[in-house]
Scaffold this active site. Structure first.
Site, PDB file in Angstrom:
ATOM      1  N   SER A  85     -36.281  36.357  37.731  1.00  0.00           N
ATOM      2  CA  SER A  85     -37.049  35.143  37.436  1.00  0.00           C
ATOM      3  C   SER A  85     -37.916  35.340  36.204  1.00  0.00           C
ATOM      4  O   SER A  85     -38.563  36.380  36.048  1.00  0.00           O
ATOM      5  CB  SER A  85     -37.917  34.792  38.647  1.00  0.00           C
ATOM      6  OG  SER A  85     -38.662  33.619  38.400  1.00  0.00           O
ATOM      7  N   ALA A  86     -37.978  34.315  35.339  1.00  0.00           N
ATOM      8  CA  ALA A  86     -38.725  34.419  34.078  1.00  0.00           C
ATOM      9  C   ALA A  86     -40.233  34.509  34.289  1.00  0.00           C
ATOM     10  O   ALA A  86     -40.924  35.267  33.604  1.00  0.00           O
ATOM     11  CB  ALA A  86     -38.396  33.230  33.178  1.00  0.00           C
ATOM     12  N   ALA A 125     -35.584  32.145  40.871  1.00  0.00           N
ATOM     13  CA  ALA A 125     -35.022  33.142  41.787  1.00  0.00           C
ATOM     14  C   ALA A 125     -34.585  32.542  43.121  1.00  0.00           C
ATOM     15  O   ALA A 125     -33.584  32.971  43.695  1.00  0.00           O
ATOM     16  CB  ALA A 125     -36.044  34.251  42.027  1.00  0.00           C
ATOM     17  N   THR A 126     -35.310  31.548  43.617  1.00  0.00           N
ATOM     18  CA  THR A 126     -34.932  30.955  44.906  1.00  0.00           C
ATOM     19  C   THR A 126     -33.551  30.324  44.823  1.00  0.00           C
ATOM     20  O   THR A 126     -32.717  30.487  45.719  1.00  0.00           O
ATOM     21  CB  THR A 126     -35.977  29.923  45.364  1.00  0.00           C
ATOM     22  OG1 THR A 126     -37.226  30.593  45.567  1.00  0.00           O
ATOM     23  CG2 THR A 126     -35.567  29.243  46.662  1.00  0.00           C
ATOM     24  N   ASN A 160     -42.527  42.453  47.056  1.00  0.00           N
ATOM     25  CA  ASN A 160     -43.520  41.627  46.366  1.00  0.00           C
ATOM     26  C   ASN A 160     -44.929  41.786  46.917  1.00  0.00           C
ATOM     27  O   ASN A 160     -45.899  41.468  46.230  1.00  0.00           O
ATOM     28  CB  ASN A 160     -43.107  40.150  46.433  1.00  0.00           C
ATOM     29  CG  ASN A 160     -42.849  39.681  47.853  1.00  0.00           C
ATOM     30  OD1 ASN A 160     -42.016  40.226  48.557  1.00  0.00           O
ATOM     31  ND2 ASN A 160     -43.574  38.661  48.275  1.00  0.00           N
ATOM     32  N   GLN A 187     -39.335  41.252  41.349  1.00  0.00           N
ATOM     33  CA  GLN A 187     -40.568  41.992  41.062  1.00  0.00           C
ATOM     34  C   GLN A 187     -40.320  43.264  40.263  1.00  0.00           C
ATOM     35  O   GLN A 187     -41.256  43.843  39.717  1.00  0.00           O
ATOM     36  CB  GLN A 187     -41.295  42.335  42.368  1.00  0.00           C
ATOM     37  CG  GLN A 187     -41.797  41.130  43.145  1.00  0.00           C
ATOM     38  CD  GLN A 187     -42.907  40.368  42.448  1.00  0.00           C
ATOM     39  OE1 GLN A 187     -43.463  40.802  41.439  1.00  0.00           O
ATOM     40  NE2 GLN A 187     -43.253  39.197  42.982  1.00  0.00           N
ATOM     41  N   CYS A 225     -45.764  32.029  48.107  1.00  0.00           N
ATOM     42  CA  CYS A 225     -45.086  30.982  48.875  1.00  0.00           C
ATOM     43  C   CYS A 225     -45.745  30.743  50.239  1.00  0.00           C
ATOM     44  O   CYS A 225     -45.593  29.686  50.829  1.00  0.00           O
ATOM     45  CB  CYS A 225     -43.623  31.359  49.086  1.00  0.00           C
ATOM     46  SG  CYS A 225     -42.765  31.747  47.558  1.00  0.00           S
ATOM     47  N   THR A 264     -27.602  20.278  33.100  1.00  0.00           N
ATOM     48  CA  THR A 264     -28.047  20.485  31.723  1.00  0.00           C
ATOM     49  C   THR A 264     -29.001  21.665  31.658  1.00  0.00           C
ATOM     50  O   THR A 264     -29.964  21.750  32.433  1.00  0.00           O
ATOM     51  CB  THR A 264     -28.756  19.217  31.201  1.00  0.00           C
ATOM     52  OG1 THR A 264     -27.850  18.117  31.289  1.00  0.00           O
ATOM     53  CG2 THR A 264     -29.207  19.398  29.757  1.00  0.00           C
TER      54      THR A 264
END
Length: 382
Positions: A199-200, A73-74, A153, A181, A326, A240
């Site tokens: 984000s996963a 996500a960042t 979050n 979130q 973070c 890649t």
């Protein structure tokens, strides 16, 4: 290691067993590079990537071609904000965001501010809500983008993104939402949205992979690439592809789409039990409102205790945080709680509890007992 009970699912989630099982063949048997177009190793990898793109698109109501894979996500946030800033290079630029956004958003805006962008940081009330009238009044003739998170979050507050989308659309302004979130936790849609970061690892997928939704077939501009070399991902993000991670992301998105409704009801009941029992302690307060929030999150302030000591003691048996992962090592009060007007000592003495797929009713009982014991001990009541 004898791990504590885990209630920090907003920081990260464990990979679901089904996700791990789906990923494993792509580390070995199907190890091809998805950009290798001339042989079966590449074809198999590319097909797996495209299947995952479809699964992720279905989770958020997008088209597969609108999903751009990133490292997380960042990176998606940096690509979206800096990419739009560069698209409008040479023009006078104004952006609107909020004081309670994630640091990935705030720090990225700080960078483009150094380069001449004008930024409006909307204030929030004691519940963490923005004022939509203030948002509208903040729009200037040279406003290029509005960036607001779907769900906070730290407190779980859900912003009224559909209404914000209407405002952005009426003014022909790009709308970017950090939906990290929210995706996989509550139903969301890309209607009226131009850019969305997900984000996963926040939805039971692997770390190190995320996506930026980029709306197609629209007259407003798309972001310019921030990573060059090879022109992968339709030129938005060279490099890649992390095929095992992407495959896992796709499987996680598929699982969340299936489980979201029943799981959110289950977690909401557990969260409400946890919250009501902890708030029986005197001098404890819920940060934010009880309504319009994610079903698995609560943020509680504990008065009469030293924040760092409280977190240290609780984490002996329950893994929680004082806010964003973070900034979890920072002794400073959360910038989100500060923006909401929470007094500094209470801000430092606040804990975020975020529940997840593996949380049980039995664990909630143990957590309540432990938290009450720790707080009473720190207040010299035991």
């Amino acid at each position: 290691m004898n791990y504590p009970i885990y209630l920090d699912y907003n920081a990260t989630t464990p990979c679901a067993p089904e996700v791990i099982e789906t990923m494993i063949p792509y580390f070995g048997t199907h190890f091809g590079n998805a950009a290798s177009k001339s042989h079966p190793y590449g074809w198999v990898a590319e097909n797996a990537v495209e299947a995952a793109r479809e699964q992720i698109a279905q989770l958020i109501g997008a088209k597969p071609k609108e999903i751009i894979f990133t490292s997380g996500a960042t990176e998606s946030i940096n690509l979206g904000i800096k990419g739009i800033f560069e698209t409008y290079s040479g023009e006078k630029q104004h952006y609107i965001t909020c004081k309670a956004e994630h640091k990935a958003v705030l720090d990225t805006f700080a960078e483009i501010e150094k380069k001449g962008a004008e930024i409006t940081y909307l204030s929030v009330n004691s519940k963490g809500e923005i004022n939509l009238d203030e948002l509208e009044k903040s729009i200037l003739p040279h406003t290029k983008l509005i960036c607001l998170m779907w769900a906070n979050n730290e407190t779980g507050l859900i912003h009224p993104i559909p209404k914000i989308a209407e405002i952005a659309q009426s003014k022909e302004i790009i709308l970017f939402t950090d939906a990290v979130q929210a995706a996989g936790k509550i139903p969301i849609s890309t209607k009226g949205i131009h850019l969305m970061a997900i984000s996963a690892h926040k939805l039971y997928g692997p770390k190190g992979v995320g996506a930026l939704y980029v709306r197609h077939n629209h007259e407003l501009p798309k972001p310019l690439s921030q990573i060059h070399g090879g022109g992968h991902e339709k030129g938005f993000r060279s490099g890649t592809l992390n095929v095992p991670g992407i495959v896992g992301f796709g499987k996680a998105a598929e699982l969340r789409k299936e489980e979201m409704k029943t799981e959110s009801h289950r977690l909401e009941k557990l969260r409400d039990t946890l919250e009501s029992l902890i708030l029986e302690l005197p001098n404890t307060f819920l940060n934010g409102g009880q309504n319009h929030r994610l079903p698995h999150v609560c943020n509680i302030a504990f008065g009469g205790v030293e924040g760092e000591e409280l977190l240290k003691k609780i984490n002996q048996k329950v893994a929680v945080s004082s806010g964003s992962a973070c900034t979890s090592i920072s002794p400073k009060p959360s910038h989100v709680l500060q923006a909401m007007g929470v007094e500094s000592d209470l801000g430092r003495g606040s804990i975020r509890f975020s529940l997840g797929r593996n949380t049980t009713a039995g664990e909630i009982e143990q957590v309540v007992d432990w938290v009450k014991y720790v707080v009473r001990k720190l207040r010299n009541l035991e």
